[in-house]
Design a protein around this motif. Sequence first.
Motif, mmCIF file in Angstrom:
data_model
loop_
_atom_site.group_PDB
_atom_site.id
_atom_site.type_symbol
_atom_site.label_atom_id
_atom_site.label_comp_id
_atom_site.label_asym_id
_atom_site.label_seq_id
_atom_site.Cartn_x
_atom_site.Cartn_y
_atom_site.Cartn_z
ATOM 1 N N LEU A 188 0.767 -1.211 0.015
ATOM 2 C CA LEU A 188 0.071 -0.203 0.014
ATOM 3 C C LEU A 188 0.921 1.356 -0.086
ATOM 4 C CD1 LEU A 188 -2.614 1.574 0.467
ATOM 5 C CD2 LEU A 188 -2.439 1.280 2.891
ATOM 6 N N ILE A 189 1.824 1.460 0.868
ATOM 7 C CA ILE A 189 2.701 2.634 1.020
ATOM 8 C C ILE A 189 3.290 3.109 -0.285
ATOM 9 C CG2 ILE A 189 4.377 3.853 2.478
ATOM 10 C CD1 ILE A 189 3.272 1.853 4.620
ATOM 11 N N PRO A 190 4.147 2.072 -0.853
ATOM 12 C CA PRO A 190 4.855 2.308 -2.403
ATOM 13 C C PRO A 190 3.900 2.950 -3.159
ATOM 14 C CG PRO A 190 5.818 0.634 -1.207
ATOM 15 C CD PRO A 190 4.495 0.696 -0.398
ATOM 16 N N ASP A 191 2.575 2.284 -3.222
ATOM 17 C CA ASP A 191 1.380 2.592 -4.341
ATOM 18 C C ASP A 191 0.956 4.143 -3.907
ATOM 19 O OD1 ASP A 191 -0.610 2.228 -6.012
ATOM 20 O OD2 ASP A 191 -1.781 1.389 -4.504
ATOM 21 N N ILE A 192 0.854 4.443 -2.774
ATOM 22 C CA ILE A 192 0.674 5.793 -2.578
ATOM 23 C C ILE A 192 1.676 6.917 -2.768
ATOM 24 C CG2 ILE A 192 0.204 7.666 -0.352
ATOM 25 C CD1 ILE A 192 -0.931 5.370 1.246
ATOM 26 N N ILE A 193 2.805 6.472 -2.513
ATOM 27 C CA ILE A 193 4.041 7.388 -2.977
ATOM 28 C C ILE A 193 4.184 7.655 -4.403
ATOM 29 C CG2 ILE A 193 6.557 7.752 -2.777
ATOM 30 C CD1 ILE A 193 6.170 6.193 0.023
ATOM 31 N N THR A 194 4.078 6.250 -5.132
ATOM 32 C CA THR A 194 4.250 6.602 -6.669
ATOM 33 C C THR A 194 3.080 7.266 -7.252
ATOM 34 O OG1 THR A 194 2.825 4.441 -6.968
ATOM 35 C CG2 THR A 194 5.346 4.261 -6.625
ATOM 36 N N GLN A 195 1.928 7.564 -6.675
ATOM 37 C CA GLN A 195 1.030 8.393 -7.103
ATOM 38 C C GLN A 195 1.114 9.980 -7.309
ATOM 39 O OE1 GLN A 195 -3.001 7.015 -7.121
ATOM 40 N NE2 GLN A 195 -2.472 5.239 -5.951
ATOM 41 N N ILE A 196 2.322 10.320 -6.340
ATOM 42 C CA ILE A 196 2.495 11.801 -6.002
ATOM 43 C C ILE A 196 3.796 11.970 -6.757
ATOM 44 C CG2 ILE A 196 3.046 13.293 -4.167
ATOM 45 C CD1 ILE A 196 1.773 11.299 -2.121
ATOM 46 N N PRO A 197 3.567 12.971 -7.561
ATOM 47 C CA PRO A 197 4.772 13.594 -8.420
ATOM 48 C C PRO A 197 5.733 14.379 -7.651
ATOM 49 C CG PRO A 197 2.608 13.996 -9.463
ATOM 50 C CD PRO A 197 2.367 13.601 -8.201
ATOM 51 N N GLN A 198 7.054 14.209 -7.783
ATOM 52 C CA GLN A 198 8.030 15.029 -7.207
ATOM 53 C C GLN A 198 7.841 16.568 -7.101
ATOM 54 O OE1 GLN A 198 10.987 13.811 -5.146
ATOM 55 N NE2 GLN A 198 10.988 15.652 -4.487
ATOM 56 N N GLY A 199 7.753 17.137 -6.011
ATOM 57 C CA GLY A 199 7.527 18.468 -6.124
ATOM 58 C C GLY A 199 6.038 19.215 -6.216
ATOM 59 N N ALA A 200 5.257 18.121 -6.090
ATOM 60 C CA ALA A 200 3.807 18.424 -5.975
ATOM 61 C C ALA A 200 3.296 19.074 -4.387
ATOM 62 C CB ALA A 200 2.920 17.226 -6.023
ATOM 63 N N SER A 201 2.427 20.037 -4.498
ATOM 64 C CA SER A 201 1.922 20.449 -3.067
ATOM 65 C C SER A 201 0.659 19.901 -2.760
ATOM 66 C CB SER A 201 2.128 22.069 -3.244
ATOM 67 O OG SER A 201 1.137 22.466 -4.374
ATOM 68 N N ILE A 266 -2.695 15.775 0.431
ATOM 69 C CA ILE A 266 -3.207 14.519 -0.298
ATOM 70 C C ILE A 266 -4.628 14.272 -0.078
ATOM 71 C CG2 ILE A 266 -2.916 12.051 -0.814
ATOM 72 C CD1 ILE A 266 -0.142 12.327 0.483
ATOM 73 N N ASP A 267 -5.413 14.380 -1.154
ATOM 74 C CA ASP A 267 -6.838 14.130 -1.067
ATOM 75 C C ASP A 267 -7.048 12.560 -1.570
ATOM 76 O OD1 ASP A 267 -7.635 16.749 -0.270
ATOM 77 O OD2 ASP A 267 -7.362 17.356 -2.313
ATOM 78 N N VAL A 268 -7.523 11.668 -0.890
ATOM 79 C CA VAL A 268 -7.730 10.488 -1.276
ATOM 80 C C VAL A 268 -9.361 10.142 -1.594
ATOM 81 C CG1 VAL A 268 -7.977 9.566 1.175
ATOM 82 C CG2 VAL A 268 -7.265 8.142 -0.802
ATOM 83 N N VAL A 269 -9.258 9.358 -2.637
ATOM 84 C CA VAL A 269 -10.797 8.880 -3.205
ATOM 85 C C VAL A 269 -10.763 7.354 -3.309
ATOM 86 C CG1 VAL A 269 -11.318 10.743 -4.279
ATOM 87 C CG2 VAL A 269 -10.242 9.010 -5.519
ATOM 88 N N SER A 270 -11.745 6.488 -3.061
ATOM 89 C CA SER A 270 -11.936 5.189 -3.244
ATOM 90 C C SER A 270 -12.158 4.805 -4.479
ATOM 91 C CB SER A 270 -13.023 4.355 -2.104
ATOM 92 O OG SER A 270 -12.956 3.338 -2.380
ATOM 93 N N ASP A 271 -11.197 4.120 -5.004
ATOM 94 C CA ASP A 271 -11.218 3.511 -6.501
ATOM 95 C C ASP A 271 -11.734 2.167 -6.459
ATOM 96 O OD1 ASP A 271 -10.989 2.838 -9.069
ATOM 97 O OD2 ASP A 271 -8.792 3.204 -9.189
ATOM 98 N N PRO A 272 -12.990 2.104 -7.127
ATOM 99 C CA PRO A 272 -13.685 0.789 -6.909
ATOM 100 C C PRO A 272 -12.805 -0.278 -7.678
ATOM 101 C CG PRO A 272 -15.155 2.398 -8.066
ATOM 102 C CD PRO A 272 -14.117 3.185 -7.910
ATOM 103 N N ALA A 273 -11.912 -0.027 -8.786
ATOM 104 C CA ALA A 273 -11.048 -1.030 -9.158
ATOM 105 C C ALA A 273 -10.024 -1.572 -8.439
ATOM 106 C CB ALA A 273 -10.634 -0.322 -10.619
#
Length: 321
Positions: A188-201, A266-273
């Motif tokens: 789970l944790i690497p999955d979260i991190i990979t969705q966040i581009p470097q430098g994003a606020s 980080i705003d998180v939404v539940s993805d049905p997939a």
Amino acid sequence: MTTQFKRYIVTGGAGFIGHRVVRNLLAIEGAEVAIIDDLSVGMPMPAPADRLTLHKADIRDAEAIAAILAEFKPDVVVHLAAVHHIPTCETKRAYSLDVNVVGTEVVLEAAAAAGVQKIVLASSGAVYDWKEGALIEDTAPLRAADNYSIAKLTNETQVRLWGDRTGGQVAIARIFNTIGADDPNAHLIPDIITQIPQGASQVEIGLGNLTPRRDYIHVEDTARAIATIAMTALEGPFNIFNVSTGKDATVVDLVNLLGEIMQVKIDVVSDPARIRRIDRPTQLGATDKIRATLSFEPQRNLREALVDIVKQSGWTSEAVQ
């Protein structure tokens, strides 16, 4: 540290938890340690060192395993080698059961022939049935919910019967969600991190189930607990210990803490997939037994584990300098 046991074999000793267990065992005065690992998860064999013997072998190779144990003559076998990656256990069911169950029987047969005094099995908190509150080793109900927990419940029976047959001591470590840097399995944790581009606020990410609570433990604490179980002359022939913190967190809790560390909203939404069809609502390990018996206390918290993972990802912020 001193102990009555001096010779240890660690199956899976090159792995995420395993190489740290080996380091802890080598810290025992006069201890000799041997690793058995097939390197199938892609992690390298630890570097050669004094009092350390390295063997590349598949635990299903009965001839090789028997020869290694007969030559090394360990006092204790710490059995960590397994297919741990849950998606692999589900998509390659026969293969994972072959490694996790048949491979365990091969190790146990070789241990019996070599006169091993003690087996330490790495089991899982996943063997417990679903219930609210802390799961207590000797009273909480057990129930397999997936292919991995089928294997681990079977392994627990296998080692118990090994102890009955040989008179050897058996200790089971039911390991809860272990996290930290260099984990080769996607979680789970690497999955979260990979969705966040470097430098994003600020970002929006999609995840699956958001409400399940898990007991997360730093990999260094897990390794230290297993090494302590291995080196200690326990009372009685059969012991079970939770390797956990007694604290839990939801997916949203993890996301919020990662946001603080990475300095990103980080705003998180539940993805049905991404939603798992089977996902237990809570998994919290009671810690009274391991604290009382082994004086074991976790030394690192969830934030420290997340910082380690974020650092490894290459993310830079003031919080991870």
